[in-house]
Design an enzyme around this catalytic site. Structure first.
Site, PDB file in Angstrom:
ATOM      1  N   GLU A   1      -1.167 -11.399  -7.443  1.00 53.28           N
ATOM      2  CA  GLU A   1      -1.998 -11.901  -8.535  1.00 53.28           C
ATOM      3  C   GLU A   1      -1.404 -11.566  -9.901  1.00 53.28           C
ATOM      4  O   GLU A   1      -1.719 -12.225 -10.896  1.00 53.28           O
ATOM      5  CB  GLU A   1      -3.394 -11.288  -8.456  1.00 53.28           C
ATOM      6  CG  GLU A   1      -4.241 -11.746  -7.284  1.00 53.28           C
ATOM      7  CD  GLU A   1      -5.557 -10.992  -7.228  1.00 53.28           C
ATOM      8  OE1 GLU A   1      -5.886 -10.317  -8.237  1.00 53.28           O
ATOM      9  OE2 GLU A   1      -6.241 -11.055  -6.200  1.00 53.28           O
TER      10      GLU A   1
ATOM     11  N   ASP B   1       3.081   6.323   0.381  1.00 56.64           N
ATOM     12  CA  ASP B   1       3.314   7.537   1.161  1.00 56.64           C
ATOM     13  C   ASP B   1       2.701   7.408   2.554  1.00 56.64           C
ATOM     14  O   ASP B   1       1.575   6.925   2.710  1.00 56.64           O
ATOM     15  CB  ASP B   1       2.688   8.725   0.421  1.00 56.64           C
ATOM     16  CG  ASP B   1       2.974  10.055   1.100  1.00 56.64           C
ATOM     17  OD1 ASP B   1       4.145  10.427   1.214  1.00 56.64           O
ATOM     18  OD2 ASP B   1       1.993  10.711   1.509  1.00 56.64           O
TER      19      ASP B   1
END
Length: 549
Positions: A265, A216
């Site tokens: 990751e 956002d």
């Protein structure tokens, strides 16, 4: 107490590399999607119960607007605890079950992340107020002394997106910055604790199994050094492209590079999507460079009129901007902040993305269907806002007493009419809320929505719902749809768009009259019935046709 849950498995039915590059992502506004407990407000269990509908619709992923613990001053975009679920939506166990069920159905889950500001009920901000000027917690927000003889004036001339000053004075005389409502104080992203906290929040939800984040106000985290005055008097808008000292500062990109490292990751190709209102598409492309975020909303496309020349220009510019950074273009026509395109296209051009008039309903729906087929034919990823597959219009006659959009209660600022696109969607022909829930709905639904419900449209070959289902199924099956980064424009009469891709042609007539063209192939899908005669076809007014060649 925070519950720690094992991460669910990720969708096994989709083994594509870069799944987001041509994904169709469905936005769920949780409070308005489905209500499982009958309190009139949608919840996570309601969303979970409707996942099979989304699988059948044919979308690839579901983006959930905020469901975090919040006082709800701005429909959950004022977050008090980023690791907790607001009781109105359920619990962390409900979120876990939702993610697991979605993955079992082959759907991915994207959650909203709100890093520009917190709620004023966030523990950090409450402690900052209590500890006073100069405290370590105040440094995590933008607290400043005021101007004037006694500090009675705001620190600068910035205005809130929702109207009025972007500063509020507290009891000890200091002012704090809030680009949105006063209940939404902006974080100071120059403070290392803020960056550390959000890296931790990312990991919390990634460990829960989410497939990505919609970020956002991704363009707002970093403010220009010194918080300089703007010097103008024009009302500032979230949904605009002006250059502002609090939006689209270059410092945001360092933040997103650190986030990308975390996303990479994790297995399962987790992604992040920027809600970034920028002056140009080229500036938007900066957010999706190879070491930053994966997608960015194409708001220039959303704001384009139903006009062939304008559409071709924004398509060309969008594809050209994304090509150098190797990112997919994204396309969107509606969301929770703008007038639904079935209403926008039924009003005269130039009225913007917030409208107060219903417009020509028949014209708006016809154009909306055509615009959807055009969007889904373009290379890249597409976003669908809940209810647009039903052809829902905006509700423009909501009584003032039921409105909840914070900008409605403040002077000017974003027009204050976003409630109209947030009315709960209808599932059945009957019931107090047309199947939304047993206890009515938090915003009233028009009686005309009974015939726009999922029940009413299912099985009707001429319905908007069945058009979406057919379009999404065809998009998955045809090699010329979705993936890629280019279109080949074909000669076409004025007001008509025609482009080719791998074994596929799309024609869109944006005029109000039928236009005859040579048939480019065999009809694959049409929003309005068409007939090929002697190698030619009369494209109906405001229509899009897909062809296989």
């Amino acid at each position: 107490m925070t519950q720690h849950l094992a991460a669910p498995d990720h969708p096994s039915s989709d083994t594509r590399t870069g799944w987001w590059r041509d994904a169709v992502i469905y936005q769920v506004y949780p409070r308005s999607f489905a209500d499982a407990n009958g309190d009139g407000m949608g919840d996570l269990e309601g969303v979970r119960s409707r996942l099979p509908y989304l699988e059948e619709l044919g979308v690839d992923a579901v983006w959930l607007s905020p469901f975090y613990a919040s006082p709800q001053a701005d429909a959950g975009y004022d977050v008090a605890d980023y690791r907790a679920i607001d009781p109105m939506f359920g619990t962390l166990l409900d979120a876990d079950a939702l993610i697991r069920d979605a993955h079992e159905l082959g759907l991915r889950i994207i959650v909203d992340l709100v890093p520009n500001h917190s709620s004023d009920q966030h523990e950090w901000f409450k402690r900052a107020l209590k500890e006073g000027p100069g405290s370590p917690l105040r440094a995590r927000y933008h607290f400043r002394p005021g101007k004037g003889e006694n500090g009675e004036l705001p620190p600068n001339d910035w205005e809130s997106i929702f109207g009025g000053p972007a500063w509020t004075r507290v009891a000890d005389g200091e002012w704090y910055l809030h680009l949105f409502a006063p209940e939404q104080p902006d974080f100071n992203w120059e403070h290392p604790a803020v960056a550390d906290e959000f890296r931790s929040i990312l990991r919390f939800w990634l460990d829960m199994g989410v497939d990505g984040f919609r970020v956002d106000v991704a363009h707002g985290l970093v403010k220009a050094a010194g918080l300089p005055d703007i010097g103008g008097s024009d009302q500032l808008k979230l949904l605009g492209n002006d250059v502002m000292p609090f939006f689209d500062q270059d410092g945001v990109h360092e933040i997103y590079r650190s986030w990308r490292a975390i996303l990479d990751e994790y297995d399962g190709e987790r992604i992040a999507v920027a809600e970034a209102w920028t002056p140009t598409v080229e500036r938007t492309a900066d957010y999706v460079r190879p070491d930053e975020l994966h997608q960015a909303f194409n708001f220039q496309y959303l704001g384009t009129h139903w006009d062939a020349a304008e559409l071709r220009e924004v398509i060309d510019v969008s594809l050209a901007a994304m090509r150098p950074v190797g990112a997919p273009a994204t396309w969107v026509l509606s969301n929770h902040d703008v007038t639904r395109h079935a209403t926008r296209f039924g009003n005269p051009a130039g009225l913007g993305t917030q409208l107060r008039e219903p417009g020509d309903r028949e014209l708006g729906l016809r154009r909306a269907r055509a615009a959807t087929l055009l969007m889904l034919a373009l290379p890249g990823s597409a976003y669908v806002y809940q209810g647009e597959e039903l052809g829902l219009p905006d509700v423009t006659d909501l009584p003032d007493e039921v409105r909840q959009d914070p900008s409605f209660f403040r002077a000017e600022g974003q027009d204050g009419f976003r409630d109209g696109c947030r009315v709960p969607i209808p599932w059945t022909r009957e019931g107090s809320s047309y199947g939304f829930g047993s206890g009515g709905s938090w915003l009233p639904q028009p009686s005309s929505w009974a015939e726009l419900s999922v029940e009413a449209q299912t099985g009707d070959p001429g319905s908007t719902l069945e058009l979406y289902r057919a379009a999404l199924a065809t998009r998955r099956e045809h090699p010329g749809l979705g993936a890629g980064s280019d279109v080949t424009w074909l000669d076409a009469p004025e007001g008509v768009l025609a482009f080719a891709r791998d074994g596929f042609v799309c024609t869109a007539n944006t005029t109000g009259e039928a236009v005859r063209i040579p048939a480019p192939g065999r009809v694959l899908l049409a929003g309005t019935p068409v007939t090929v005669t002697d190698g030619a076809v009369d494209l109906p007014a405001d229509s899009t046709v897909w062809w296989t060649v």
